[in-house]
Write a protein that holds these residues in place. Structure first.
Motif, mmCIF file in Angstrom:
data_model
loop_
_atom_site.group_PDB
_atom_site.id
_atom_site.type_symbol
_atom_site.label_atom_id
_atom_site.label_comp_id
_atom_site.label_asym_id
_atom_site.label_seq_id
_atom_site.Cartn_x
_atom_site.Cartn_y
_atom_site.Cartn_z
ATOM 1 N N ARG A 51 5.595 5.028 -0.741
ATOM 2 C CA ARG A 51 5.372 4.361 0.536
ATOM 3 C C ARG A 51 5.060 2.886 0.363
ATOM 4 N N ALA A 52 5.614 2.095 1.255
ATOM 5 C CA ALA A 52 5.285 0.675 1.365
ATOM 6 C C ALA A 52 4.817 0.443 2.798
ATOM 7 N N VAL A 53 3.505 0.249 2.965
ATOM 8 C CA VAL A 53 2.908 0.111 4.296
ATOM 9 C C VAL A 53 2.612 -1.363 4.573
ATOM 10 N N ARG A 54 3.114 -1.858 5.690
ATOM 11 C CA ARG A 54 2.921 -3.267 6.037
ATOM 12 C C ARG A 54 1.446 -3.535 6.341
ATOM 13 N N ASP A 55 0.924 -4.602 5.717
ATOM 14 C CA ASP A 55 -0.453 -5.033 5.949
ATOM 15 C C ASP A 55 -0.451 -6.552 6.034
ATOM 16 N N GLY A 56 -0.231 -7.061 7.236
ATOM 17 C CA GLY A 56 -0.140 -8.505 7.423
ATOM 18 C C GLY A 56 1.094 -9.075 6.739
ATOM 19 N N GLU A 57 0.881 -9.981 5.818
ATOM 20 C CA GLU A 57 1.984 -10.628 5.106
ATOM 21 C C GLU A 57 2.294 -9.946 3.779
ATOM 22 N N HIS A 58 1.813 -8.716 3.632
ATOM 23 C CA HIS A 58 2.079 -7.945 2.418
ATOM 24 C C HIS A 58 2.471 -6.525 2.779
ATOM 25 N N TYR A 59 3.059 -5.844 1.801
ATOM 26 C CA TYR A 59 3.233 -4.395 1.843
ATOM 27 C C TYR A 59 2.342 -3.812 0.747
ATOM 28 N N VAL A 60 1.693 -2.711 1.050
ATOM 29 C CA VAL A 60 0.876 -2.020 0.054
ATOM 30 C C VAL A 60 1.647 -0.764 -0.368
ATOM 31 N N VAL A 61 1.931 -0.689 -1.669
ATOM 32 C CA VAL A 61 2.826 0.363 -2.176
ATOM 33 C C VAL A 61 2.057 1.364 -3.021
ATOM 34 N N THR A 62 2.336 2.647 -2.764
ATOM 35 C CA THR A 62 1.762 3.741 -3.537
ATOM 36 C C THR A 62 2.841 4.792 -3.765
ATOM 37 N N THR B 107 9.379 3.716 6.489
ATOM 38 C CA THR B 107 9.310 4.597 7.655
ATOM 39 C C THR B 107 9.261 6.037 7.159
ATOM 40 N N LEU B 108 8.385 6.846 7.704
ATOM 41 C CA LEU B 108 8.273 8.239 7.285
ATOM 42 C C LEU B 108 9.611 8.951 7.441
ATOM 43 N N VAL B 109 9.864 9.892 6.550
ATOM 44 C CA VAL B 109 11.124 10.646 6.595
ATOM 45 C C VAL B 109 11.352 11.255 7.970
ATOM 46 N N GLU B 110 10.304 11.794 8.558
ATOM 47 C CA GLU B 110 10.419 12.481 9.843
ATOM 48 C C GLU B 110 10.798 11.517 10.974
ATOM 49 N N GLU B 111 10.486 10.238 10.802
ATOM 50 C CA GLU B 111 10.741 9.261 11.852
ATOM 51 C C GLU B 111 11.989 8.421 11.599
ATOM 52 N N ALA B 112 12.549 8.518 10.400
ATOM 53 C CA ALA B 112 13.702 7.693 10.035
ATOM 54 C C ALA B 112 14.990 8.252 10.618
ATOM 55 N N ASP C 15 -0.172 2.265 -7.539
ATOM 56 C CA ASP C 15 -1.358 2.559 -6.739
ATOM 57 C C ASP C 15 -1.917 1.263 -6.152
ATOM 58 N N GLY C 16 -1.565 0.990 -4.896
ATOM 59 C CA GLY C 16 -2.104 -0.168 -4.193
ATOM 60 C C GLY C 16 -1.468 -1.491 -4.568
ATOM 61 N N LEU C 17 -0.235 -1.475 -5.042
ATOM 62 C CA LEU C 17 0.459 -2.719 -5.373
ATOM 63 C C LEU C 17 0.756 -3.497 -4.095
ATOM 64 N N ARG C 18 0.327 -4.755 -4.042
ATOM 65 C CA ARG C 18 0.565 -5.599 -2.871
ATOM 66 C C ARG C 18 1.789 -6.477 -3.125
ATOM 67 N N ILE C 19 2.784 -6.304 -2.252
ATOM 68 C CA ILE C 19 4.033 -7.055 -2.375
ATOM 69 C C ILE C 19 4.157 -8.017 -1.205
ATOM 70 N N PRO C 20 4.298 -9.316 -1.457
ATOM 71 C CA PRO C 20 4.467 -10.275 -0.359
ATOM 72 C C PRO C 20 5.724 -9.965 0.452
ATOM 73 N N VAL C 21 5.664 -10.207 1.741
ATOM 74 C CA VAL C 21 6.819 -9.966 2.613
ATOM 75 C C VAL C 21 8.043 -10.724 2.128
ATOM 76 N N GLU C 22 7.816 -11.927 1.557
ATOM 77 C CA GLU C 22 8.957 -12.731 1.106
ATOM 78 C C GLU C 22 9.652 -12.134 -0.115
ATOM 79 N N ASP C 23 9.092 -11.057 -0.684
ATOM 80 C CA ASP C 23 9.739 -10.360 -1.793
ATOM 81 C C ASP C 23 10.584 -9.180 -1.309
ATOM 82 N N ARG C 24 10.669 -8.997 0.002
ATOM 83 C CA ARG C 24 11.556 -7.958 0.547
ATOM 84 C C ARG C 24 12.957 -8.524 0.654
ATOM 85 N N ILE C 25 13.940 -7.724 0.243
ATOM 86 C CA ILE C 25 15.343 -8.136 0.321
ATOM 87 C C ILE C 25 15.924 -7.648 1.646
ATOM 88 N N GLY C 26 16.432 -8.580 2.449
ATOM 89 C CA GLY C 26 17.059 -8.215 3.711
ATOM 90 C C GLY C 26 16.080 -7.643 4.722
#
Length: 387
Positions: free
Chosen positions: A141-152, A174-179, A218-229
Motif C-alpha cells: 500500500r501507498a497511502v497519500r499523506d500530504g506531499e508524500h505517500y507512506v508505503v508498507t 486504491t484498495l482492490v475492492e474499490e479499484a 515499513d513506513g517508507l515516505r515517498i515524495p509525490v514528485e517521485d510518482r510517475i504519471g
C-alpha cells in the motif's frame, strides 16, 4: 527483408567483446563463488557510456533501439559472463522505460543521467509473495499523506536490492475492492531508504553474483514528485516495459546458449577417447548441431520482435515467442554442453555447470513458459481464456 546487421550494430558487438575481455571465465567463476556484485564490470560499462544505449540522447544516452540493446546484452552473455553479467546491468538498460515514456522533463533530468552514468543502481520492486504473476492483486500500500505517500508491504525476487540506491516500485493506492479494471496501482521511482526498507538475500541455485531478495517496506515516505504519471495508472505504465524486457531476456538466453555450445564444441574437438576426438562421434555431433539450429531459429524471433518494437508495431506475440523459444534453446544447449563434457561437465573449472544453473532463469522469469503458451493460445489463436 534484411538479416544482416548494419556497420553500427557490428561495431556495438565488437566493442562489447573488447570491453568484456578483462572479465574472463576466472572473473565470473570468482563472482559465482563469493557472491559479490560485479561493481567493476558495471562501472566499466557506465564509464564507456553503454548503460544508456536505449535512453534518449538529451539525457546522456545513445538514443538507439531495443535491437541494439538486445545485441549488446546478447554479446555480454556470450562472452562467458552469462546471466550474471547481463543481469548486473539489465535494469539500467530497460528499467526506466516508463520514465522515458511517462515521466516529466524534470523527472527525466533528475533520474536518467545518474542511471546512464552508472552512478545509480536501481531495483524493480513489483512481484509479491502472495500474488506472483497476478499483478493486479498486489497488496503493498501507498497511502497519500500530504506531499508524500507512506508505503508498507512486501516484495520478493527483487534483483540487485542489496546494492541498489534507487527503487522502481509498484504499489497500491486504491484498495482492490474499490479499484476499477487495471487501475488502482501507482508507479514510483524513489530512494531505497534502508531505514524503512529491509532487504533479505535469497540463497539460490545460480547467478550468485547478482542478488535476489525479499524486501520488507515499513513506513517508507515517498515524495509525490517521485510518482510517475497519474495516480492509479501504474499497471498500464509497466506494460510498456514488458515487451522490451522479454526481448532482452531472450537475447541474453541466446548469448548464454551460444557460449555453452562454443565450450562444448571446443571440448569435443580436444577430448580424445579410443584414439579419436569425441566430436567425431554422431552421438556428440547431433545434439550440438540441433542446439545450433535451435539457437539460430530462436535468435531470428528475438530480432524480429526487436525490429517490430523499434518500428512502433505491436510485438507482444513476437516478444513472448522469442522469450519462450530462446529460453528452451538455451537450456538444451547448456544441458548438451554438460553431456559433451561428461563427468568434467559437473566440475566448476569447465564453467558449463554454471551456465546450466543460469539457464533456468530465462525459463522461469519474468514470465513462466506456461503463461506464454496461454497468451499465444488466447491472443494469437483466439482460443478461450483458460485461467
Amino acid at each position: 527483408m534484411d538479416f544482416i546487421f548494419t556497420e553500427e550494430q557490428e561495431h556495438i558487438k565488437n566493442a562489447m567483446e573488447r570491453l568484456c575481455q578483462p572479465f574472463d571465465d576466472d572473473y565470473w567463476y570468482r563472482k559465482d563463488t563469493d557472491g559479490t556484485f560485479p561493481h567493476d564490470f558495471h562501472k566499466a560499462l557506465g564509464d564507456a557510456g553503454w548503460l544508456g544505449i536505449a535512453m534518449p540522447e538529451e539525457y546522456g544516452g545513445s538514443g538507439l533501439g531495443i535491437t541494439e540493446a538486445a545485441l549488446m546484452m546478447q554479446t555480454i552473455s556470450a562472452t562467458g559472463a552469462g546471466l550474471s553479467g547481463a543481469s548486473a546491468v539489465h535494469m539500467n538498460i530497460f528499467g526506466l522505460h516508463p520514465v522515458v515514456v511517462f515521466g516529466t522533463d524534470e523527472q527525466k533530468k533528475r533520474w536518467l543521467p545518474p542511471l546512464i552514468q552508472g552512478v545509480d543502481k536501481a531495483c524493480f520492486a513489483v512481484t509479491e509473495p502472495n500474488s506472483g504473476l497476478n499483478t493486479l492483486r498486489l497488496k503493498t500500500r501507498a497511502v497519500r499523506d500530504g506531499e508524500h505517500y507512506v508505503v508498507t508491504g512486501q516484495k520478493v525476487w527483487i534483483s540487485t536490492a542489496q546494492v541498489a540506491n534507487k527503487m522502481l516500485l509498484l504499489a497500491r493506492t486504491t484498495l482492490v475492492e474499490e479499484a476499477k479494471g487495471t487501475e488502482g496501482l501507482s508507479l514510483f521511482y524513489t530512494d531505497l531508504d534502508r531505514r524503512f526498507v529491509e532487504v533479505r538475500n535469497i540463497e539460490k541455485m545460480g547467478r550468485k553474483a547478482v542478488d535476489s531478495n525479499q524486501v520488507f517496506i515499513d513506513g517508507l515516505r515517498i515524495p509525490v514528485e517521485d510518482r510517475i504519471g497519474e495516480e492509479g495508472k501504474g499497471f498500464s505504465y509497466i506494460l510498456h516495459g514488458l515487451n522490451p524486457e522479454r526481448i532482452l531476456i531472450a537475447s541474453e538466453a541466446i548469448g548464454l546458449g551460444r557460449v555453452a555450445l562454443e565450450r562444448a564444441v571446443r571440448y569435443a574437438k580436444e577430448r580424445i577417447v579410443f584414439d579419436r576426438p569425441i566430436g567425431q562421434n554422431q552421438g556428440i555431433q547431433h545434439p550440438l548441431a540441433k542446439s545450433y539450429m535451435e539457437l539460430e531459429a530462436a535468435n531470428l524471433m528475438v530480432f524480429k520482435a526487436a525490429s517490430f518494437y523499434d518500428a512502433g508495431k505491436p510485438c507482444a506475440a513476437e516478444a513472448n515467442t522469442a522469450k519462450y523459444l530462446a529460453a528452451e534453446a538455451c537450456f538444451h544447449a547448456c544441458e548438451n554442453a554438460i553431456f559433451t563434457h561428461g563427468g568434467m561437465g559437473y566440475a566448476k573449472e569447465y564453467h558449463v555447470e554454471r551456465y546450466l544453473r543460469e539457464s533456468w532463469i530465462p525459463r522461469l522469469a519474468p514470465v513462466s513458459p506456461q503463461l506464454i503458451l496461454c497468451f499465444i493460445a488466447e491472443k494469437v489463436l483466439g482460443l478461450p481464456k483458460s485461467y
